[in-house]
Design an enzyme around this catalytic site. Sequence first.
Site, short mmCIF file in Angstrom:
data_model
loop_
_atom_site.label_atom_id
_atom_site.label_comp_id
_atom_site.label_asym_id
_atom_site.label_seq_id
_atom_site.Cartn_x
_atom_site.Cartn_y
_atom_site.Cartn_z
N ALA A 142 0.86 -1.20 0.00
CA ALA A 142 0.00 0.00 0.00
C ALA A 142 0.89 1.24 0.00
O ALA A 142 2.03 1.20 0.48
CB ALA A 142 -0.87 -0.02 1.24
N GLY A 162 0.55 -5.12 0.84
CA GLY A 162 -0.47 -5.20 -0.20
C GLY A 162 0.05 -5.85 -1.47
O GLY A 162 -0.72 -6.45 -2.23
N GLU A 203 -0.33 -9.42 -0.83
CA GLU A 203 -1.77 -9.71 -0.83
C GLU A 203 -2.31 -9.76 -2.26
O GLU A 203 -3.17 -10.58 -2.59
CB GLU A 203 -2.51 -8.66 0.00
CG GLU A 203 -2.18 -8.80 1.49
CD GLU A 203 -2.85 -7.71 2.32
OE1 GLU A 203 -2.50 -6.53 2.10
OE2 GLU A 203 -3.71 -8.03 3.13
N GLU A 241 3.09 -5.13 7.57
CA GLU A 241 2.16 -4.13 8.11
C GLU A 241 2.28 -3.93 9.62
O GLU A 241 2.12 -2.82 10.11
CB GLU A 241 0.71 -4.53 7.78
CG GLU A 241 0.30 -4.27 6.35
CD GLU A 241 0.69 -5.38 5.39
OE1 GLU A 241 1.50 -6.25 5.77
OE2 GLU A 241 0.19 -5.37 4.26
N1 COA Z 1 4.55 3.51 0.19
C1 COA Z 1 5.07 4.72 -0.09
N2 COA Z 1 6.37 4.95 -0.27
C2 COA Z 1 7.19 3.90 -0.19
C3 COA Z 1 6.72 2.60 0.07
C4 COA Z 1 5.35 2.43 0.27
N3 COA Z 1 4.82 1.22 0.53
N4 COA Z 1 7.78 1.75 0.08
C5 COA Z 1 8.86 2.49 -0.18
N5 COA Z 1 8.51 3.79 -0.34
C6 COA Z 1 9.40 4.92 -0.67
C7 COA Z 1 10.35 5.23 0.46
O1 COA Z 1 9.76 6.14 1.37
C8 COA Z 1 11.52 5.83 -0.28
O2 COA Z 1 11.18 7.17 -0.58
P1 COA Z 1 12.32 8.32 -0.55
O3 COA Z 1 13.29 7.93 -1.61
O4 COA Z 1 11.56 9.56 -0.80
O5 COA Z 1 12.91 8.26 0.84
C9 COA Z 1 11.54 5.07 -1.61
O6 COA Z 1 10.23 4.49 -1.73
C10 COA Z 1 12.55 3.95 -1.66
O7 COA Z 1 12.42 3.17 -0.50
P2 COA Z 1 13.67 2.65 0.34
O8 COA Z 1 13.16 1.94 1.52
O9 COA Z 1 14.63 3.77 0.55
O10 COA Z 1 14.31 1.66 -0.75
P3 COA Z 1 14.85 0.19 -0.56
O11 COA Z 1 15.17 -0.27 -1.92
O12 COA Z 1 15.89 0.15 0.51
O13 COA Z 1 13.62 -0.70 -0.02
C11 COA Z 1 11.38 -1.58 0.11
C12 COA Z 1 12.46 -0.91 -0.78
C13 COA Z 1 10.12 -1.72 -0.69
C14 COA Z 1 11.89 -2.97 0.56
C15 COA Z 1 11.15 -0.73 1.37
O14 COA Z 1 10.93 0.59 0.97
C16 COA Z 1 9.99 -1.15 2.23
O15 COA Z 1 10.13 -2.01 3.08
N6 COA Z 1 8.83 -0.50 2.03
C17 COA Z 1 7.67 -0.66 2.85
C18 COA Z 1 6.96 -1.93 2.56
C19 COA Z 1 5.74 -2.03 3.43
O16 COA Z 1 5.78 -1.94 4.63
N7 COA Z 1 4.59 -2.23 2.80
C20 COA Z 1 3.35 -2.39 3.47
C21 COA Z 1 2.60 -1.12 3.42
S1 COA Z 1 1.13 -1.27 4.40
#
Ligand code: COA
Length: 720
Positions: free
Chosen positions: A61, A101, A104, A124
């Site tokens: 999400a 998500g 999911e 989450e």
């Molecule tokens: N929603 C919005 N923004 C997100 C996002 C999400 N689910 N996941 C990542 N981003 C953004 C980060 O804030 C970051 O933004 P920035 O460059 O402005 O700081 C950018 O995407 C890159 O993320 P980052 O974590 O720095 O890159 P990474 O390659 O190290 O890791 C992920 C990528 C996807 C593994 C990691 O971002 C992550 O764990 N995201 C969250 C996943 C999550 O919890 N999803 C469930 C949502 S309910």
Amino acid sequence: MARYEQVHGSVALITLTGPPVNALSAAVRQGITDTVSRALGDPEVKSVVICGQNGVFCGGADIREFAKPTMGGPPLVPMMAAIEEGDKPVVAAIEGVALGGGLELALGCHYRIAHSKARLGLPEVTLGLLPAAGGTQRLPRLIGVAAALDLITTGRHVTAQQALKLGMVDQVAEQNTVEAAIQFAKQVEGKPLLPRKLSLQPTACPPEVDTLLEEAMAQVKRRARGAIAPVACVMAVRAAVTLPYQAGMQKEQELMSTLFRSSQARAMQYCFFAQRAVGRWKLPGGAHSVNTKPRPVTKAAVIGLGTMGRGITVALVKAGIAVVAVETNDKQLQTGKQIVCEMLKREAEKRKETPRLDLVHFTTSLAELKDSDLVIEAVFEDMPLKKQVFKELSSVCRADAFLCSNTSGLDVDELASVTRRPEMVVGMHFFAPAHVMRLLEVVCGRGSSPEAVATAMQLGKRLGKVSVAVGNCSGFVGNRMLKPYLEEANFLLEEGATPELVDAALEEFGFAMGVFRMSDLSGLDVGWRIRKEAGLTGPDVDPRDHPRRRQGRRYSPLPDLVCEQGRLGQKNGRGWYLYDKPGGRVATPDPSIHRFLEDYRLKHAISPRHIDRQEVVERCLFALINEGFRVLDDGIAAGPEDIDMIYVFGYGWPRHRGGPMFYAAMVGLPKVLERLEHYRQAHPDVPHLEPSALLRRLVDSGSPPIDTWRDFLQRPHSQL
Ligand code: COA
Ligand code: ADP
């Protein structure tokens, strides 16, 4: 935002296109809804593949949308139901990550193929939420209750291989995952889909399922330290066991709506963005993380193989960096070497790898540092000794080698002043144990060059740390704020509390460990030595001084008196608590400490009063927060996020309370100010209770939101 192509005649290929991680924003959800509907309605299409652009399936999400008043766009649950209910096989082609998500969405598909380097998970819970697009109902149906509970309550990621073993994915691809998924889709065209629709399957329940759920609940309650999301996760999985799918989905939604509105979810989402924001530092003169390139570090050196030096060496080796480790004499060197090698072997065993002992070269000769790119000094916390070491480093190291100090609070500028290269000097303050703890304070001295800061920040990142750039003052950010916190805890003992009462209040708040248990763990002699050096205790103290006032302010000699009794903490089995053995971890309240406190109060004519948990939390934490406002106003931390990440990653502050500054904003700044004023009036000889000027300014300005506090600073970090 989803691209639609028809490939190989009968396969519709849908590509999510929401940079950087294809999060499920309103636009992406709209894109998926439209393209799936198009594919299902096109008679030429017999199967569908969903993938993500740029080698990332989906990061879940869109967390940024959570703060918006309304989300807009199609909701996730019907979108996934439409995929699952369709009469054409849909295959998820998972590259990079399928998180939250994203996973999911893949569970709503009929088949899942993952690239061997992909990671899958439902994180989450780490954002104070639960997987509310059917994750808590579909995953137990796919992989069983026990495995689903583990993934959902911890939020941990699994590798593609682990996912295959668990039955989460049908195939692992080594090469082109999308191509493999297209071939796979063609093969399953026309096959019965019913067994692949997870919502139509029963949850397989082992006979001991009730015990399993009860144990999971007991475990999350024990570990959660007051966080509500893990508890809600277990309740949702229970619904997958006890209720039919639709009723389970209803329960999932109800639990989610409570979590979604909670302050804990806000705090944890704030932490998610704060953790990423602290990497974007800025220095005087306008240099910042974006326009400064770090220098690569391939050969590092560590000076001193005490507790810190060993941990730092292990952290460097784990990141694949070669290290020259230096000690003063052979005996110290051999001891250090033996312990480092054991630590490396243990670490490698955990990761099922071969220990890289070949990466460390042990020596007593500083001359062997001539090739090092970066040196981290970790000798005793003693300024004259550190200066001597820096002087020598300055003459033996290459002119372009960075010189870093792992000091926990000494003046980095003073160290830099004895070198011929102050611009190459920065502080790198690790936290014990240095190969485990996630925090690194990178201390920018007056002369530190942007390149030196960038290199230390980047090195921290490589070591898996959350690196925070801070200014140079006594104790930097973390330890400076800890001082009033510790002092308040001691004052509370004088006034009538016991160590266990104070600790219980702080642990109930959510700290991993109360202040006295933490002090016992760190060793009580550490602070004792610092206080002696500062002339606060020991033979140099003026005997005419008031016994409970030093240098013009209230002072509690209790910790000094405890040390004088030979109670040094966990390491010798006696501190504020009694331990099962020297070095043991089982703490029990000690009646002799109670007697000691009673005698002390009698001697100083203090009549003990009843102290409740609220007072403990307010006195200790508001004093710490107040210092945090001073740290901000002095330009030592760039913003509240920096302080909060230091406390969450370095000091056990509960993540679901967002860090001290976020917590202050949640409590309400006027309330924090009012309580500080109240306590200051009651304790006029305690200057740290005097509300900081920044706190007053913020309250006078109507307590603006935390992301605007930077506009109210007297000396912003970037103007130091
Ligand atoms: N929603 C919005 N923004 C997100 C996002 C999400 N689910 N996941 C990542 N981003 C953004 C980060 O804030 C970051 O933004 P920035 O460059 O402005 O700081 C950018 O995407 C890159 O993320 P980052 O974590 O720095 O890159 P990474 O390659 O190290 O890791 C992920 C990528 C996807 C593994 C990691 O971002 C992550 O764990 N995201 C969250 C996943 C999550 O919890 N999803 C469930 C949502 S309910
Ligand atoms: P910490 O707990 O901060 O790591 P320790 O007291 O455990 O501190 O260890 C400091 C280490 O530094 C000791 O092993 C000591 O021998 C070593 N040391 C002290 N001075 C020097 C020096 N000049 N060169 C190399 N090592 C040193």
